[in-house]
Motif scaffolding. Structure first.
Motif, PDB file in Angstrom:
ATOM      1  N   PHE A 156      30.451 -51.261  -6.714  1.00 48.10           N
ATOM      2  CA  PHE A 156      30.095 -52.377  -7.586  1.00 48.10           C
ATOM      3  C   PHE A 156      28.765 -52.038  -8.224  1.00 48.10           C
ATOM      4  O   PHE A 156      27.793 -51.733  -7.526  1.00 48.10           O
ATOM      5  CB  PHE A 156      29.983 -53.690  -6.814  1.00 48.10           C
ATOM      6  CG  PHE A 156      29.443 -54.823  -7.651  1.00 48.10           C
ATOM      7  CD1 PHE A 156      30.203 -55.350  -8.682  1.00 48.10           C
ATOM      8  CD2 PHE A 156      28.167 -55.335  -7.437  1.00 48.10           C
ATOM      9  CE1 PHE A 156      29.714 -56.376  -9.480  1.00 48.10           C
ATOM     10  CE2 PHE A 156      27.673 -56.360  -8.222  1.00 48.10           C
ATOM     11  CZ  PHE A 156      28.448 -56.886  -9.242  1.00 48.10           C
ATOM     12  N   GLN A 157      28.721 -52.049  -9.541  1.00 45.50           N
ATOM     13  CA  GLN A 157      27.512 -51.689 -10.264  1.00 45.50           C
ATOM     14  C   GLN A 157      27.131 -52.788 -11.252  1.00 45.50           C
ATOM     15  O   GLN A 157      27.986 -53.410 -11.868  1.00 45.50           O
ATOM     16  CB  GLN A 157      27.696 -50.361 -10.999  1.00 45.50           C
ATOM     17  CG  GLN A 157      27.912 -49.174 -10.080  1.00 45.50           C
ATOM     18  CD  GLN A 157      26.761 -48.939  -9.139  1.00 45.50           C
ATOM     19  OE1 GLN A 157      25.590 -49.048  -9.530  1.00 45.50           O
ATOM     20  NE2 GLN A 157      27.069 -48.617  -7.885  1.00 45.50           N
ATOM     21  N   LYS A 158      25.831 -52.983 -11.407  1.00 46.16           N
ATOM     22  CA  LYS A 158      25.319 -53.964 -12.357  1.00 46.16           C
ATOM     23  C   LYS A 158      24.909 -53.316 -13.673  1.00 46.16           C
ATOM     24  O   LYS A 158      24.714 -54.007 -14.667  1.00 46.16           O
ATOM     25  CB  LYS A 158      24.129 -54.696 -11.744  1.00 46.16           C
ATOM     26  CG  LYS A 158      24.467 -55.461 -10.463  1.00 46.16           C
ATOM     27  CD  LYS A 158      23.245 -56.145  -9.887  1.00 46.16           C
ATOM     28  CE  LYS A 158      23.581 -56.902  -8.620  1.00 46.16           C
ATOM     29  NZ  LYS A 158      22.404 -57.575  -8.032  1.00 46.16           N
ATOM     30  N   LYS A 159      24.762 -52.002 -13.650  1.00 40.47           N
ATOM     31  CA  LYS A 159      24.284 -51.282 -14.830  1.00 40.47           C
ATOM     32  C   LYS A 159      25.334 -50.279 -15.275  1.00 40.47           C
ATOM     33  O   LYS A 159      25.776 -49.425 -14.492  1.00 40.47           O
ATOM     34  CB  LYS A 159      22.954 -50.603 -14.519  1.00 40.47           C
ATOM     35  CG  LYS A 159      21.874 -51.627 -14.146  1.00 40.47           C
ATOM     36  CD  LYS A 159      20.579 -50.998 -13.702  1.00 40.47           C
ATOM     37  CE  LYS A 159      19.569 -52.078 -13.309  1.00 40.47           C
ATOM     38  NZ  LYS A 159      18.302 -51.519 -12.809  1.00 40.47           N
ATOM     39  N   ALA A 190      39.202 -38.326  -7.441  1.00 42.73           N
ATOM     40  CA  ALA A 190      39.113 -39.353  -6.405  1.00 42.73           C
ATOM     41  C   ALA A 190      39.612 -40.687  -6.944  1.00 42.73           C
ATOM     42  O   ALA A 190      39.406 -41.010  -8.123  1.00 42.73           O
ATOM     43  CB  ALA A 190      37.668 -39.496  -5.928  1.00 42.73           C
ATOM     44  N   ALA A 191      40.278 -41.456  -6.104  1.00 41.97           N
ATOM     45  CA  ALA A 191      40.764 -42.784  -6.488  1.00 41.97           C
ATOM     46  C   ALA A 191      39.591 -43.750  -6.516  1.00 41.97           C
ATOM     47  O   ALA A 191      38.903 -43.932  -5.514  1.00 41.97           O
ATOM     48  CB  ALA A 191      41.824 -43.260  -5.496  1.00 41.97           C
ATOM     49  N   LEU A 192      39.339 -44.359  -7.662  1.00 42.11           N
ATOM     50  CA  LEU A 192      38.162 -45.205  -7.856  1.00 42.11           C
ATOM     51  C   LEU A 192      38.554 -46.668  -8.006  1.00 42.11           C
ATOM     52  O   LEU A 192      39.426 -47.011  -8.809  1.00 42.11           O
ATOM     53  CB  LEU A 192      37.388 -44.755  -9.096  1.00 42.11           C
ATOM     54  CG  LEU A 192      36.195 -45.613  -9.523  1.00 42.11           C
ATOM     55  CD1 LEU A 192      35.103 -45.592  -8.449  1.00 42.11           C
ATOM     56  CD2 LEU A 192      35.643 -45.147 -10.860  1.00 42.11           C
ATOM     57  N   THR A 193      37.878 -47.528  -7.235  1.00 41.80           N
ATOM     58  CA  THR A 193      38.019 -48.977  -7.371  1.00 41.80           C
ATOM     59  C   THR A 193      36.658 -49.556  -7.748  1.00 41.80           C
ATOM     60  O   THR A 193      35.673 -49.345  -7.033  1.00 41.80           O
ATOM     61  CB  THR A 193      38.503 -49.627  -6.063  1.00 41.80           C
ATOM     62  OG1 THR A 193      39.778 -49.088  -5.711  1.00 41.80           O
ATOM     63  CG2 THR A 193      38.619 -51.140  -6.224  1.00 41.80           C
ATOM     64  N   VAL A 194      36.597 -50.253  -8.865  1.00 38.98           N
ATOM     65  CA  VAL A 194      35.355 -50.865  -9.335  1.00 38.98           C
ATOM     66  C   VAL A 194      35.496 -52.380  -9.263  1.00 38.98           C
ATOM     67  O   VAL A 194      36.388 -52.953  -9.892  1.00 38.98           O
ATOM     68  CB  VAL A 194      35.035 -50.436 -10.782  1.00 38.98           C
ATOM     69  CG1 VAL A 194      33.743 -51.105 -11.254  1.00 38.98           C
ATOM     70  CG2 VAL A 194      34.924 -48.919 -10.876  1.00 38.98           C
ATOM     71  N   LEU A 195      34.643 -53.028  -8.500  1.00 41.31           N
ATOM     72  CA  LEU A 195      34.693 -54.484  -8.401  1.00 41.31           C
ATOM     73  C   LEU A 195      34.241 -55.122  -9.704  1.00 41.31           C
ATOM     74  O   LEU A 195      33.357 -54.596 -10.397  1.00 41.31           O
ATOM     75  CB  LEU A 195      33.802 -54.983  -7.260  1.00 41.31           C
ATOM     76  CG  LEU A 195      34.438 -55.007  -5.864  1.00 41.31           C
ATOM     77  CD1 LEU A 195      34.657 -53.589  -5.333  1.00 41.31           C
ATOM     78  CD2 LEU A 195      33.587 -55.812  -4.894  1.00 41.31           C
ATOM     79  N   LYS A 196      34.836 -56.278 -10.012  1.00 46.89           N
ATOM     80  CA  LYS A 196      34.494 -57.011 -11.218  1.00 46.89           C
ATOM     81  C   LYS A 196      33.707 -58.270 -10.862  1.00 46.89           C
ATOM     82  O   LYS A 196      34.082 -59.005  -9.946  1.00 46.89           O
ATOM     83  CB  LYS A 196      35.769 -57.391 -11.974  1.00 46.89           C
ATOM     84  CG  LYS A 196      36.612 -56.200 -12.414  1.00 46.89           C
ATOM     85  CD  LYS A 196      37.887 -56.674 -13.082  1.00 46.89           C
ATOM     86  CE  LYS A 196      38.761 -55.491 -13.493  1.00 46.89           C
ATOM     87  NZ  LYS A 196      40.037 -55.937 -14.102  1.00 46.89           N
ATOM     88  N   LYS A 197      32.649 -58.497 -11.600  1.00 48.79           N
ATOM     89  CA  LYS A 197      31.809 -59.667 -11.348  1.00 48.79           C
ATOM     90  C   LYS A 197      32.598 -60.959 -11.497  1.00 48.79           C
ATOM     91  O   LYS A 197      32.365 -61.935 -10.764  1.00 48.79           O
ATOM     92  CB  LYS A 197      30.629 -59.656 -12.340  1.00 48.79           C
ATOM     93  CG  LYS A 197      29.649 -60.796 -12.133  1.00 48.79           C
ATOM     94  CD  LYS A 197      28.864 -60.645 -10.842  1.00 48.79           C
ATOM     95  CE  LYS A 197      27.779 -61.694 -10.731  1.00 48.79           C
ATOM     96  NZ  LYS A 197      27.022 -61.591  -9.457  1.00 48.79           N
ATOM     97  N   GLU A 198      33.565 -60.986 -12.434  1.00 47.33           N
ATOM     98  CA  GLU A 198      34.320 -62.218 -12.668  1.00 47.33           C
ATOM     99  C   GLU A 198      35.245 -62.574 -11.512  1.00 47.33           C
ATOM    100  O   GLU A 198      35.747 -63.704 -11.434  1.00 47.33           O
ATOM    101  CB  GLU A 198      35.127 -62.103 -13.963  1.00 47.33           C
ATOM    102  CG  GLU A 198      36.032 -60.892 -14.041  1.00 47.33           C
ATOM    103  CD  GLU A 198      35.383 -59.727 -14.763  1.00 47.33           C
ATOM    104  OE1 GLU A 198      36.120 -58.973 -15.428  1.00 47.33           O
ATOM    105  OE2 GLU A 198      34.136 -59.585 -14.685  1.00 47.33           O
ATOM    106  N   ASP A 199      35.475 -61.637 -10.583  1.00 44.35           N
ATOM    107  CA  ASP A 199      36.299 -61.936  -9.406  1.00 44.35           C
ATOM    108  C   ASP A 199      35.500 -62.634  -8.314  1.00 44.35           C
ATOM    109  O   ASP A 199      36.062 -63.058  -7.298  1.00 44.35           O
ATOM    110  CB  ASP A 199      36.902 -60.651  -8.840  1.00 44.35           C
ATOM    111  CG  ASP A 199      38.028 -60.106  -9.705  1.00 44.35           C
ATOM    112  OD1 ASP A 199      38.604 -60.885 -10.481  1.00 44.35           O
ATOM    113  OD2 ASP A 199      38.329 -58.901  -9.604  1.00 44.35           O
TER     114      ASP A 199
END
Length: 452
Positions: free
Chosen positions: A202-205, A221-230
């Motif tokens: 999870f990144q803010k920038k 690599a399998a990448l999962t990026v968390l979303k702020k709207e979730d």
């Protein structure tokens, strides 16, 4: 070695300083039989939130019946907390006897390297090797391994495989070592990503996220990026926070505006773990609700109200200011601060200058501690109306309490290193699962939830 001799050995090793690179660590591990190859790892890097995210993951695994090791850096209250394991009964720090035995084994390997005129390992490399031996001894099913500095050339990156690589928000910190730009720093953090591995972040920038995405793509690599709207914050107070992640509600006992993001990252990590790991909704709920991580906007006493927070970089200070405004909007706050001289302390003060009615500065322990008088002058320049200094955090706390009003609060923040002095102080309170407070015994291990 006895425990006392082992601690002396560690202290002496610490005098050699810090040096990144993996050659020494690989050689040390080879001489120990590569204990890391007998373990499974969740590897965590990032600037802020590593410890809290690791605490949530460990708690979920523990309540789910797994034997989970955890390598923590730095220790906050006592040395043994650096190497710990969690199970269904709670958190357990390494026993002094086992610590001494593991240090002795590592010291023999270090002496062999010295006899062959090889470069000696750093103290962090020695401690990391000690942790590997302890985790093998405990027969941990998984180890949560937190990097010490950066990632790519950090001693923990001696591991060649990880069931998950986790990268918490990256921001500007340790510029002298990791790089002068966010992109350079993010590249170092992304160095923990393994070939064809699994990455959750999870990144803010956007700059940091782009670097991580590129590194994951290059390594397939399998990448999962968390979303702020979730993530939706429902309510928050000094006892914790209620939030929603992807439509499911959770409660954390850790307050702080940033804890929702840390908890959501931990939830996603656990959901992404490969078989045989699996978790029920109840286990996820209980794990998030049980987790604690000391010194992160922690209420250490309710009456008088005393809070500690490890805000030691600009983003941490910004989050602290936001949390204070949310949870203590009408409180008059008295601050106590100590910080390392290699931190961006002027920016930290800038974010917090309007928060406090007065501030007492101390010199953080160790050679890196910024002189209390230098720090005090920064606060004066930033407009704090009343600034003074103290020779220790205990003296500062007593002074702050002496002029604290009935409905006012004291907040200690900055380097986590000076919190250890408070571990034997009478201000600490112990809370049960329902939040009821009672006096702690001196030097009591804080996290044995099975005993609370």
């Amino acid at each position: 070695m006895t425990y006392e001799e082992a601690m002396t050995y560690i202290q002496e090793a610490g005098k050699t300083g810090m040096s990144l690179g993996l050659d020494r660590m690989r050689e040390l591990c080879r001489r120990l039989g590569n204990p890391q190859e007998r373990l499974s790892f969740i590897h965590i890097a990032g600037t802020n939130g590593k410890g809290s995210t690791a605490a949530y993951i460990s708690s979920i695994l523990g309540v789910s019946g797994y034997m989970v090791g955890r390598y923590v850096s730095p220790a906050v209250f006592q040395y043994e907390e650096c190497i710990q394991y969690e199970d269904g009964k709670g958190i357990h720090y390494i026993e002094k006897e086992l610590l001494a035995r593991c240090v002795t084994e590592v010291a023999v390997a270090v002496e062999q390297m010295a006899a062959e005129e090889m470069e000696p390992p750093t103290v962090f490399e020695i401690e990391t090797a000690v942790s590997f031996l302890a985790f093998v001894h405990w027969q941990c099913q998984v180890v949560i391994l937190e990097v010490g500095l950066g990632g790519k050339e950090d001693a923990t990156n001696v591991i060649e495989e990880a069931i998950a690589s986790v990268i918490t928000p990256v921001s500007m910190d340790h510029k002298r070592v990791l790089g002068n730009t966010l992109e350079e720093i993010a590249r170092q953090k992304a160095g923990i990503i393994k070939k064809e591995g699994r990455v959750i972040t999870f990144q803010k920038k956007k700059t940091a996220q782009t670097v991580i995405e590129k590194e994951a793509e290059e390594k397939k690599a399998a990448l999962t990026v968390l979303k702020k709207e979730d993530m939706i914050r429902i309510s928050a107070d000094l006892k914790g926070m209620v939030f929603s992640y992807q439509g499911e509600n959770f409660r954390t006992r850790m307050p702080g505006s940033y804890q929702m993001e840390n908890a959501c990252l931990a939830l996603e990590v656990c959901r992404q773990l490969p078989p045989p790991f699996s978790f029920t909704k109840e286990q996820l709920l209980k794990g998030i609700g049980r987790a604690v991580w000391r010194g992160r906007f922690e209420v250490i006493s309710e009456n008088p109200l005393i809070i500690s927070d490890g805000a030691h970089n600009p983003d941490g200070a910004k989050a602290l200011a936001e949390t204070v405004r949310q949870l203590l909007p009408d409180k008059v706050l008295h601050g106590i601060m100590g910080v390392f001289q290699d931190k961006e302390y002027e920016k930290i003060v800038s974010y917090l200058a309007s928060v406090f009615a007065d501030v007492i500065t101390i010199t953080a322990p160790g050679g890196r501690g910024l002189d209390k008088n230098v720090l005090a002058e920064v606060w004066r320049k930033k407009g704090c109306p009343i600034v003074s200094t103290a020779d220790s955090v205990t003296l500062a706390l007593k002074e702050a309490l002496n002029h604290r009003g009935e409905e006012e609060a004291v907040l200690l923040f900055g380097s986590l290193s000076f919190f250890r002095e408070l571990a034997i102080d009478d201000f600490w309170e112990r809370k049960d699962e329902n939040g009821k407070a009672g006096k702690r015994e001196k030097n009591q291990c804080h996290a044995h939830f099975g005993e609370k």
